[in-house]
Design an enzyme around this catalytic site. Structure first.
Site, PDB file in Angstrom:
ATOM      1  N   ARG A 266      38.371  71.428  37.878  1.00 22.67           N
ATOM      2  CA  ARG A 266      38.570  70.256  38.740  1.00 22.67           C
ATOM      3  C   ARG A 266      38.639  68.965  37.913  1.00 22.67           C
ATOM      4  NH1 ARG A 266      38.409  71.265  43.963  1.00 22.67           N
ATOM      5  NH2 ARG A 266      37.526  69.290  44.638  1.00 22.67           N
TER       6      ARG A 266
ATOM      7  N   TYR B 250      45.383  78.533  53.010  1.00 21.32           N
ATOM      8  CA  TYR B 250      44.797  77.220  53.336  1.00 21.32           C
ATOM      9  C   TYR B 250      44.178  77.199  54.736  1.00 21.32           C
ATOM     10  CZ  TYR B 250      46.581  74.709  49.216  1.00 21.32           C
ATOM     11  OH  TYR B 250      46.798  74.229  47.947  1.00 21.32           O
TER      12      TYR B 250
ATOM     13  N   GLU C  55      39.539  82.913  47.460  1.00 24.46           N
ATOM     14  CA  GLU C  55      40.874  82.614  46.928  1.00 24.46           C
ATOM     15  C   GLU C  55      41.312  83.631  45.870  1.00 24.46           C
ATOM     16  OE1 GLU C  55      40.716  78.510  45.711  1.00 24.46           O
ATOM     17  OE2 GLU C  55      40.610  77.809  47.784  1.00 24.46           O
TER      18      GLU C  55
ATOM     19  N   ARG D 100      46.961  65.857  37.236  1.00 29.43           N
ATOM     20  CA  ARG D 100      47.553  65.154  38.382  1.00 29.43           C
ATOM     21  C   ARG D 100      48.012  63.752  38.008  1.00 29.43           C
ATOM     22  NH1 ARG D 100      43.166  67.762  42.462  1.00 29.43           N
ATOM     23  NH2 ARG D 100      44.418  69.475  43.279  1.00 29.43           N
TER      24      ARG D 100
ATOM     25  N   PHE E 268      47.712  67.446  57.914  1.00 26.37           N
ATOM     26  CA  PHE E 268      48.698  67.767  56.877  1.00 26.37           C
ATOM     27  C   PHE E 268      48.927  69.271  56.705  1.00 26.37           C
ATOM     28  CE2 PHE E 268      44.581  66.885  54.727  1.00 26.37           C
ATOM     29  CZ  PHE E 268      44.349  68.111  54.114  1.00 26.37           C
TER      30      PHE E 268
ATOM     31  N   THR F 279      42.362  64.630  43.822  1.00 26.85           N
ATOM     32  CA  THR F 279      43.406  65.191  44.705  1.00 26.85           C
ATOM     33  C   THR F 279      44.602  64.250  44.811  1.00 26.85           C
ATOM     34  OG1 THR F 279      41.688  66.283  45.991  1.00 26.85           O
ATOM     35  CG2 THR F 279      43.845  66.075  47.048  1.00 26.85           C
TER      36      THR F 279
ATOM     37  N   LYS G 117      51.500  74.552  41.580  1.00 25.60           N
ATOM     38  CA  LYS G 117      52.231  74.453  42.845  1.00 25.60           C
ATOM     39  C   LYS G 117      53.756  74.335  42.605  1.00 25.60           C
ATOM     40  CE  LYS G 117      48.282  72.371  45.236  1.00 25.60           C
ATOM     41  NZ  LYS G 117      47.844  71.369  46.226  1.00 25.60           N
TER      42      LYS G 117
ATOM     43  N   ASN H 207      50.729  67.645  44.543  1.00 26.27           N
ATOM     44  CA  ASN H 207      49.793  67.254  43.481  1.00 26.27           C
ATOM     45  C   ASN H 207      49.641  68.314  42.386  1.00 26.27           C
ATOM     46  OD1 ASN H 207      48.326  69.057  44.985  1.00 26.27           O
ATOM     47  ND2 ASN H 207      46.547  67.750  45.267  1.00 26.27           N
TER      48      ASN H 207
ATOM     49  N   HIS I 249      46.234  73.391  42.202  1.00 25.91           N
ATOM     50  CA  HIS I 249      45.112  73.628  43.119  1.00 25.91           C
ATOM     51  C   HIS I 249      44.001  74.278  42.318  1.00 25.91           C
ATOM     52  CE1 HIS I 249      42.693  75.037  46.474  1.00 25.91           C
ATOM     53  NE2 HIS I 249      42.601  76.171  45.808  1.00 25.91           N
TER      54      HIS I 249
HETATM   55  P1  CMP Z   1      44.502  71.168  47.156  1.00 21.17           P
HETATM   56  O1  CMP Z   1      43.502  70.925  46.087  1.00 21.17           O
HETATM   57  O2  CMP Z   1      45.407  72.351  47.009  1.00 21.17           O
HETATM   58  O3  CMP Z   1      43.720  71.316  48.561  1.00 21.17           O
HETATM   59  C1  CMP Z   1      44.333  71.042  49.792  1.00 21.17           C
HETATM   60  C2  CMP Z   1      45.651  70.365  49.639  1.00 21.17           C
HETATM   61  O4  CMP Z   1      46.081  69.638  50.760  1.00 21.17           O
HETATM   62  C3  CMP Z   1      45.574  69.302  48.534  1.00 21.17           C
HETATM   63  O5  CMP Z   1      45.412  69.884  47.290  1.00 21.17           O
HETATM   64  C4  CMP Z   1      46.853  68.560  48.779  1.00 21.17           C
HETATM   65  O6  CMP Z   1      47.995  69.259  48.302  1.00 21.17           O
HETATM   66  C5  CMP Z   1      46.879  68.566  50.297  1.00 21.17           C
HETATM   67  N1  CMP Z   1      46.306  67.324  50.832  1.00 21.17           N
HETATM   68  C6  CMP Z   1      45.034  66.895  50.786  1.00 21.17           C
HETATM   69  N2  CMP Z   1      44.890  65.710  51.402  1.00 21.17           N
HETATM   70  C7  CMP Z   1      46.105  65.388  51.879  1.00 21.17           C
HETATM   71  C8  CMP Z   1      46.614  64.313  52.614  1.00 21.17           C
HETATM   72  N3  CMP Z   1      45.838  63.291  52.992  1.00 21.17           N
HETATM   73  N4  CMP Z   1      47.921  64.324  52.925  1.00 21.17           N
HETATM   74  C9  CMP Z   1      48.710  65.346  52.563  1.00 21.17           C
HETATM   75  N5  CMP Z   1      48.279  66.425  51.857  1.00 21.17           N
HETATM   76  C10 CMP Z   1      47.000  66.442  51.514  1.00 21.17           C
END
Ligand code: CMP
Length: 137
Positions: free
Chosen positions: A85, A49, A126, A102, A57, A91, A9, A112, A115
């Site tokens: 993962r 997304y 994807e 992470r 979010f 996450t 990211k 984070n 992805h």
């Molecule tokens: P990702 O694995 O890319 O999948 C969805 C993304 O949404 C996640 O990583 C984070 O970047 C974001 N995300 C998930 N939960 C939250 C949250 N509670 N607040 C803000 N961003 C979030």
């Protein structure tokens, strides 16, 4: 053999840790089958997304994902989805295990760093969002 989509990211690209992150995948036995650096538009981030469009979010996430370049990759290997993962960690970096990407690089649950696809169905969507079949080798 399984394939999964990985994204480094904008926060990870800005920190200049692309190589360190890819090295972790390779050391775990995953192989880079396709890769490119792209700067997503807000619309492209929203399309990627789309499953999260009702989440609070969504707007902030898609702003963040389009704030600078990302590196998108197809990773290939045995159990690639779950292995990726595991290497990424939870996450929310606050909950991520020691030694995960992470834990080591992420700033927040949104910023984070990486992805990874969460199921074979999302991996198929994807991967095809970014790569043609002829670009995956
Ligand atoms: P990702 O694995 O890319 O999948 C969805 C993304 O949404 C996640 O990583 C984070 O970047 C974001 N995300 C998930 N939960 C939250 C949250 N509670 N607040 C803000 N961003 C979030």
């Amino acid at each position: 053999m399984e394939r999964t989509l990985s994204i480094i990211k904008p926060d990870g690209v800005k920190k200049n840790v692309i190589g360190q992150i890819i090295s972790r995948f390779e050391k775990s036995g995953l192989r880079v089958a396709a890769m490119k650096k792209v700067w997503l538009s807000k619309k492209e981030a929203e399309g990627f997304y789309i499953v999260h469009k009702e989440r609070p979010f969504y707007s902030s996430l898609t702003e963040f994902m389009s704030e600078g370049p990302v590196v998108v990759m197809v990773l290939e290997g045995e159990n690639a989805i779950s292995k990726n993962r595991e290497i990424m960690g939870a996450t929310n970096p606050a909950n991520a295990a020691e030694g995960t990407i992470r834990k080591d690089f992420a700033e927040s649950v949104e910023r984070n760093t990486v992805h990874g696809s969460d199921s074979p169905e999302s991996a198929a969507f994807e991967i095809s969002y970014f790569f043609a079949a002829t670009e995956i080798l």
